[in-house]
Design a protein around this motif. Structure first.
Motif, mmCIF file in Angstrom:
data_model
loop_
_atom_site.group_PDB
_atom_site.id
_atom_site.type_symbol
_atom_site.label_atom_id
_atom_site.label_comp_id
_atom_site.label_asym_id
_atom_site.label_seq_id
_atom_site.Cartn_x
_atom_site.Cartn_y
_atom_site.Cartn_z
ATOM 1 N N GLU A 124 0.782 -1.071 -0.166
ATOM 2 C CA GLU A 124 -0.242 -0.211 -0.384
ATOM 3 C C GLU A 124 0.673 1.482 -0.129
ATOM 4 N N GLU A 125 2.263 1.328 0.408
ATOM 5 C CA GLU A 125 3.008 2.524 0.765
ATOM 6 C C GLU A 125 3.605 2.805 -0.303
ATOM 7 N N ARG A 214 0.262 11.835 -7.254
ATOM 8 C CA ARG A 214 1.948 12.237 -6.503
ATOM 9 C C ARG A 214 3.103 12.088 -7.940
ATOM 10 N N ARG A 286 -1.843 16.460 -1.513
ATOM 11 C CA ARG A 286 -3.328 16.541 -1.394
ATOM 12 C C ARG A 286 -4.176 17.260 -1.043
ATOM 13 N N ALA A 354 -4.641 10.956 5.128
ATOM 14 C CA ALA A 354 -3.644 9.879 4.434
ATOM 15 C C ALA A 354 -4.392 8.830 3.112
ATOM 16 N N GLY A 355 -4.076 8.244 2.610
ATOM 17 C CA GLY A 355 -4.412 6.951 1.460
ATOM 18 C C GLY A 355 -4.814 5.743 2.458
ATOM 19 N N HIS A 380 4.562 6.488 10.293
ATOM 20 C CA HIS A 380 5.172 6.425 9.166
ATOM 21 C C HIS A 380 6.736 7.043 10.604
#
Ligand code: HGY
Ligand code: MN
Ligand code: MN
Length: 409
Positions: A124-125, A214, A286, A354-355, A380
């Motif tokens: 996911e990251e 991104r 974002r 956050a996603g 994180h």
């Protein structure tokens, strides 16, 4: 706190020690640590009575069949990969907590009238490959051939890495489920922000996952000798990139809740006595609103190119990820808020900056997310922390949510 809450704390501590980098927590796509994590968590799934499999993309899938004829499936889960030097809750909480919740229901002799799948997504990251959500994209049949061409730092393509791991040919799989067979996807995750702490609440319900874009900016100038090249004759790519980084920080800072982050900056082949001829930086933008996120990113790229021209540099832009703002299902969220109120007394709804894999699952089935308070909103980071008391509240909310959902089927 119940016995299962203590167990949840213990399992998260144990999983938090499975790493590719001794001394800090890092698990990246299909790494040795990810294999060990899948093995460990798969064992916990089996102990809770789930059948376990790992798909070709490294996703861990535990399934608890219901005896109910024609039952649909509820998906619960999150990701088992981490950022570098991560905390032990981001992702892991959303995989381990549902396993413990099902063990709790089993110990009470509760049988659910729907199947349950607990998912540990393999990526996911976007640490190893720049396009996030590889695991959940594969699980939902959304992994594209273009994704397979992504390259990691050792210049291996995603396809090469997957085929080496599976030891056979790989093509992007179809969705693991048809949407008509699903009740929804429910993810428990630490908030990774300050709101629940400020409101003095253990848990909250997510309304929307923010819009996210991104990409990569490459500044090119001219390498040269650090000792003999006068300052006015230089075309220093790193100096140009640095000027852009300061601009991006001020630009976003003036437009809350917009956020813009340059997380990595790299001078390929750089050396202390060489004027940087090239500098590559990442940018992550974002905002809750798609149009504002897109407009902000476009302005940032234009400014990067303006800065480059002023410094006789060239600046190249390469988008690497784009996910629209993703609303959670009002229906599932209402049911979740009901369980939050039953356990916590009150329910707060908040946005996610956050996603999460829910961004991908939402294309297949309705999603809901439960946030758990984390100290100082920190994530994180190795000091990421959710208290046992808050984990106990979250566990009781999930058990209540599953029981109520079952009572309505
Ligand atoms: O970057 C994110 O929002 C998530 O942690 N992958
Ligand atoms: Mn994360
Ligand atoms: Mn996460």
């Amino acid at each position: 706190m119940g016995e299962h809450s203590h167990q949840l704390v213990r399992l998260l501590d144990e999983l938090g020690r499975i790493t590719d980098e001794p001394g800090r927590l890092t698990r990246t796509f299909l790494s040795p640590a990810m294999e060990r994590a899948n093995h460990l968590v798969g064992g916990w799934m089996r102990e809770a009575g789930l059948t376990v499999r790992e798909d070709e993309t490294g996703n861990l899938i535990g399934r608890l069949e219901s005896p109910q004829a024609g039952a649909k499936t509820l998906l619960l889960g999150s990701h088992l990969d981490t950022v570098r030097n991560a905390g032990r809750f981001d992702g892991a909480l959303g995989v381990v907590l549902p396993i413990v919740a099902l063990a709790e229901l089993k110990s009470r002799g509760v049988t659910l009238p729907f199947h349950v799948e607990v998912l540990g997504f393999s990526e996911e990251e976007a640490v190893r490959f720049s396009g996030a959500y590889i695991g959940s994209k594969a699980f939902t049949g959304r992994l594209r051939v273009a994704d397979l061409r992504l390259r990691d730092a050792r210049n291996h393509t995603l396809l090469e890495v997957i085929e080496a791991h599976a030891e056979k040919r790989y093509t992007p799989p179809k969705a693991a489920h048809h949407k008509s067979n699903l009740l929804g996807y429910f993810e428990v995750h630490i908030e990774q922000g300050p709101v629940l702490e400020a409101k003095k609440l253990a848990v909250g319900v997510v309304s929307t996952i923010a819009s996210q874009a991104r990409g990569r900016l490459t500044f090119r100038g001219k390498a040269g000798h650090a000792g003999t090249t006068p300052m006015n004759l230089r075309r220093d790519a790193l100096a140009g990139a640095a000027e852009f980084v300061i601009f991006a920080e001020a630009f976003a800072g003036a437009r809350p809740p917009l956020v813009a982050t340059v997380g990595t900056i790299n001078v390929p082949g750089g050396a202390a006595n060489v004027i940087p001829g090239e500098t590559v930086l990442s940018i992550d933008v974002r905002h809750p609103d798609d149009a504002i996120c897109d407009a902000a990113l476009a302005e940032l790229v234009r400014q990067a190119q303006r800065t480059a021209r002023q410094r006789q540099l060239v600046c190249e832009w390469e988008p690497t990820m784009r996910h629209s703002a993703t609303p959670c299902s009002p229906e599932l969220t209402k049911q979740l808020a009901r369980s939050v109120r039953a356990v916590q007394g009150k329910s707060l709804t908040l946005m996610s900056g956050a996603g999460h894999d829910g961004v991908v699952l939402a294309a297949l089935t309705p999603i809901a997310m439960l946030f758990v308070r984390c100290r100082d909103g920190l994530s994180h980071h190795p000091d990421e922390y959710a208290s046992p008391k808050d984990l106990d509240v979250a566990l009781r909310v999930v058990v209540d949510f599953l029981e109520r959902l079952g009572a309505e089927k």
